[in-house]
Design a protein around this motif. Sequence first.
Motif, short mmCIF file in Angstrom:
data_model
loop_
_atom_site.label_atom_id
_atom_site.label_comp_id
_atom_site.label_asym_id
_atom_site.label_seq_id
_atom_site.Cartn_x
_atom_site.Cartn_y
_atom_site.Cartn_z
N ASN A 81 64.60 127.92 -49.03
CA ASN A 81 63.18 127.75 -49.33
C ASN A 81 62.96 128.17 -50.78
O ASN A 81 62.73 129.33 -51.08
CB ASN A 81 62.36 128.62 -48.37
N LEU A 87 59.55 129.96 -51.77
CA LEU A 87 59.43 131.33 -51.28
C LEU A 87 60.41 132.24 -52.02
O LEU A 87 60.11 133.41 -52.28
CB LEU A 87 59.71 131.36 -49.77
N LEU A 119 61.31 131.92 -55.14
CA LEU A 119 60.70 132.22 -56.43
C LEU A 119 59.61 133.28 -56.26
O LEU A 119 59.49 134.21 -57.05
CB LEU A 119 60.10 130.95 -57.04
N LEU A 120 58.83 133.12 -55.17
CA LEU A 120 57.77 134.07 -54.87
C LEU A 120 58.31 135.47 -54.64
O LEU A 120 57.66 136.46 -54.94
CB LEU A 120 57.08 133.59 -53.58
N SER A 121 59.53 135.53 -54.10
CA SER A 121 60.13 136.83 -53.81
C SER A 121 60.77 137.44 -55.04
O SER A 121 61.36 138.49 -54.96
CB SER A 121 61.17 136.69 -52.70
N PHE A 148 46.18 134.16 -56.94
CA PHE A 148 47.61 134.47 -57.03
C PHE A 148 48.26 133.84 -58.27
O PHE A 148 49.44 134.02 -58.51
CB PHE A 148 48.31 133.97 -55.76
N GLN A 156 54.97 135.29 -59.99
CA GLN A 156 56.05 136.27 -59.87
C GLN A 156 55.65 137.60 -60.50
O GLN A 156 55.92 138.67 -59.95
CB GLN A 156 57.33 135.75 -60.54
N ARG A 204 54.97 141.62 -58.89
CA ARG A 204 55.39 142.91 -59.43
C ARG A 204 54.21 143.85 -59.65
O ARG A 204 54.35 145.07 -59.63
CB ARG A 204 56.15 142.72 -60.75
N PHE A 207 51.90 137.66 -51.09
CA PHE A 207 51.30 136.38 -50.71
C PHE A 207 52.07 135.79 -49.56
O PHE A 207 53.30 135.70 -49.60
CB PHE A 207 51.30 135.44 -51.93
N PRO A 226 52.29 132.31 -47.74
CA PRO A 226 51.84 130.92 -47.72
C PRO A 226 51.55 130.48 -46.29
O PRO A 226 52.00 131.10 -45.33
CB PRO A 226 53.02 130.14 -48.30
N ASN A 246 56.93 129.65 -44.83
CA ASN A 246 56.79 131.00 -45.35
C ASN A 246 57.90 131.95 -44.92
O ASN A 246 57.80 133.14 -45.09
CB ASN A 246 55.42 131.56 -44.97
N GLY A 292 62.38 139.80 -49.16
CA GLY A 292 61.04 140.24 -49.56
C GLY A 292 61.12 141.40 -50.54
O GLY A 292 60.30 141.52 -51.45
N ARG A 312 57.76 140.06 -44.56
CA ARG A 312 58.45 139.79 -45.82
C ARG A 312 57.55 140.17 -47.00
O ARG A 312 57.97 140.81 -47.95
CB ARG A 312 58.82 138.32 -45.90
#
Lengths: 443, 335, 240
Positions: B201, B204, B206-208, C56, C79, C83, C88, C90, C94, C108, C153
């Motif tokens: 994914n 996700l 990148l989001l993490s 976001f 991103q 930090r 978030f 989704p 997700n 996570g 996560r």
Amino acid sequence: MSTRQPDAAKGGKFRAPLLFAVMAALIVMEGLTTGWDSALVILNMGIISAIMALGLNMQWGYAGLFNSGVVGFTALGGLAPVLISMPPTGGAMSQGGWQILGALLIAVLALVVATKLNHRLHGAARAAGVVAALVIGFVLFRAVFDPAVARVQAINPASQGYLGGLGLPVLLAWPVGAVLAAAAAWAIGKTSLGLRSDYLAIATLGIGEIIVAVLKNEEWLDRGVLNVTGIPRPWPVPYEVDLQADPGFVARMQGWGIDPVTGSTLTVKLIYMGLFGIVLALLLWGAQLALKSPWGRMMRAIRDNETAAAAMGKNVTRRHLQIFMLGAAVMGLAGAMMITLDGQMTPASYNPLRYTFLILVMVVVGGSGNNWGSVLGAVLVWFLWIKAEAWGPEIMNLAISHMSEGPLRQHLFDAAPQMRVIVMGLLLLLVLRFSPRGLLPEK
Amino acid sequence: MDILNAIVAILNYVIVPATTYGAQLALGALGVTLIYGILRFSNFAQGDTMAFGTAITIMVTWGLQSLGIGFGPLPTALLALPFGIAITCALLLGTDRVVYRYYRTVRAAPVILVMVSVGVMFLMNGITRILIGVDEIKFADGARFLISASEFKSWTGLTEPLAIRSTQAITVIVAGLLVWALFWFLAKTRTGKSMRAYADNEDLALLSGINPDRVVTVTWIIAGALATTAGVLYGLDKSFKAFSYFQLVLPIFAAAVVGGLGNPLGAIAGGFIVAYSEVAVTYAWKKVAGYLFPSWDTDSLLQLLSTDYKFAVSFTILIIVLLFKPTGLFKGKAY
Amino acid sequence: MSRGPGMSFLDASNMTGGYGVSDILHDCTLRVEKGQIAVIVGPNGAGKSTAMKAVFGMLKLRGGSVTLDGEDITALSPQERVRKGMGFVPQVNNVFPTMTVEENLEMGAYIREDDYRDTMEQVYELFPILREKRHQHAGELSGGQRQQVAVGRALMTKPKLLMLDEPTAGVSPIVMDELFDRIIEVARTGISILMVEQNARQALEIADTGYVLVQGANKYTDTGAALMADPEVRRTFLGG
């Protein structure tokens, strides 16, 4: 393709004529420096490449289908002149020919039965039924096929050992080549269209290699690596010796101050050029007509947004199968023309780098989706491919002239002709990156 | 009926060569499947990457040999392999930086990337040809056999020989170690897990906070190591020829698709499935049948297909999988 | 209502912007206090998810600002916002489907350099089912469990603000109630929550603040209870 670059088409309406003029100038320069014979050789093969590129452009340019098996469709088309125009081998049919055809019929029947069972049965019975049909079919096929092949290949193996052809005019072989290639495209398209785009690329790579392997190994069909030579010329191309024996021709040549031998080879090549040129012109006309028709517009709409087109009720897979077969047919036609020009079928010469990936470079460089672009790209890239083989060593010679004699210098010199492969790779990458719409962008 | 000799014949002519070949294909298919999973395209340059890595390794091998450096009973090429891997990785990373990275930033369609990989294939093919030429090269040195045919016959008293070449043993051992290391890396390390997350994914990941550049870099390094090792093992076992490496793309792709594109375990299974089918279908079973059914007299070789059609086997398997289970045996990504 | 700009924990003021030429958000303002739950409701196409994405940083704003804990983060990428303490979740895709539950939580915590085992323990205490299934692939779990993985996560970075995009989409009413209970528990630990919800009635019941958006603009803003009591809101948005 989908990477749009709106400002790529600089030069407006003069761009295409200008680039074609450059192309013509290159051929003329080749004629003036190296000789007209060499220029015509390049041009004739360039026209054939242009037809191959037109076929690939239908698949990749119109529809975004990645075909990595052009070599196979071209080779299959090349089989047609052998089957149509070579004289039949005496007794081959009665010795085993009919039996071979029977064996092939058995193979087809087994496939049909397996397909039917696959649709009718379910669960374990389905798997068992399909496997049984295929195994029984295969055993029967080999039992009928093998002895017949052995008998056919035993007939005068030094010069025949194959079924031979029908002894018909070779021009008939051109459409037959197209049909053969389209049939192969149907089979491959049926299985891998509608899945991920990569799958078609992989499957066509496979069919390409297999067709070439069949042509190399099935001696009863085309003598395999023993080659079929002496394929008759098409109407109206004469033989050089006949021209030289014709007092009228010799007198005319001498009148123009041309050596009759040189004149005869040039005449033959010019007639071929005219013949190929007519085919190219007809195809180009048809392809342009198709592209501008509702059918062509729909094809491009599907390419640019498959999901939306499917949502509008277009059967995307069916359309793709159509265009895939059409493109393959054009490749098959080009393949038949090439074998006619060469006058011989040499299966071992079908190299994917040359007959698949180089054609891809031609289409991309010329401009994916633009038929004129494919023609231009084909002749230019073909010219570059031929000349780069000679230029490589010359450039290398300059580069290594200061080096002392030694194994490294010799190695570099020997390797120099391979530079053209790198040149093609660079060309493809540069065009894809900086001018993805090619020399003549799609409108 | 002579079951022992039949088994030895099957071992000698089918199991041993197919296992070796399967290990080589598995490594190649792992490279394809990793690139597919993470960079999301089928890399047509895989065969030529293998050829390039092998060519470099051969050249280093020659250098070592001329210096009088050997590896005892093992082939010198194994000593040279790390150099080959390093240079191949450098080339791949350079290619990514100059070529592929742009298409990632513009999020190009996968089929465009396939086309780009054809360009890279041309380049690598040309470089390999210039470096080492187009001829067949044999570069295996060291001990020839782990078990030689005559030794085996005198030990066992069987009429049928069993020979295991040292290159075959080396292939299986090296491939096994490499696969073990790769799976350990993917399962246990933070970087390995981040690669799997990215493949699973991308958004996700990148989001993490997973750094895509790092994932891509590591992927190319692993792909380079796998391709070079696969190529060198194949070359040791058979021989090196640029064109036959190009042709390996088909069985390698078939293996990756059969196993399920993007699934590493599937790539390994696929490699062995393709290899075993290829060898079993092109082997002449007459000898084995002779041991098992001595009364059955046939002049057929009992060979399903001639070895000239070995690619047809990969292709047939590929088509069967596309028809019946396009996601592959182990679930991959088909659409 | 004496809140001035910059005083709320999350203060996304006067956001205006969209994906293409036309704006989706028009002067939209969202605020969340420390440890409180804010819910965005509204009809389909009201720009609820877009507003959340704007907070976001997944949407380029033409106007307005976003501050978190007094710090202006308007110019930061998603991103970077993670930090800074944003989490978030989704609406779809997700989780990492072929990774185990535990690996999902580890991913996570990818940006964390310190020991995150305590946080994982907290997540397991909050969602006991996840501890039970920690070695299973997330893709094999039920919809409700998958949402718990997704929330877990996002909690692994110890966010100060947790944003949930329709966490109860496609789950059964029982699972929905349970998820809301968990979300309340998360808020009690001091984490602010901003949530987009289709199930407006149930969501407003647990909301400290409710935002009703219509066509990308604030229509009604009040406490959850007050909105539930407002006959106009009930009639137009809560179905009577």
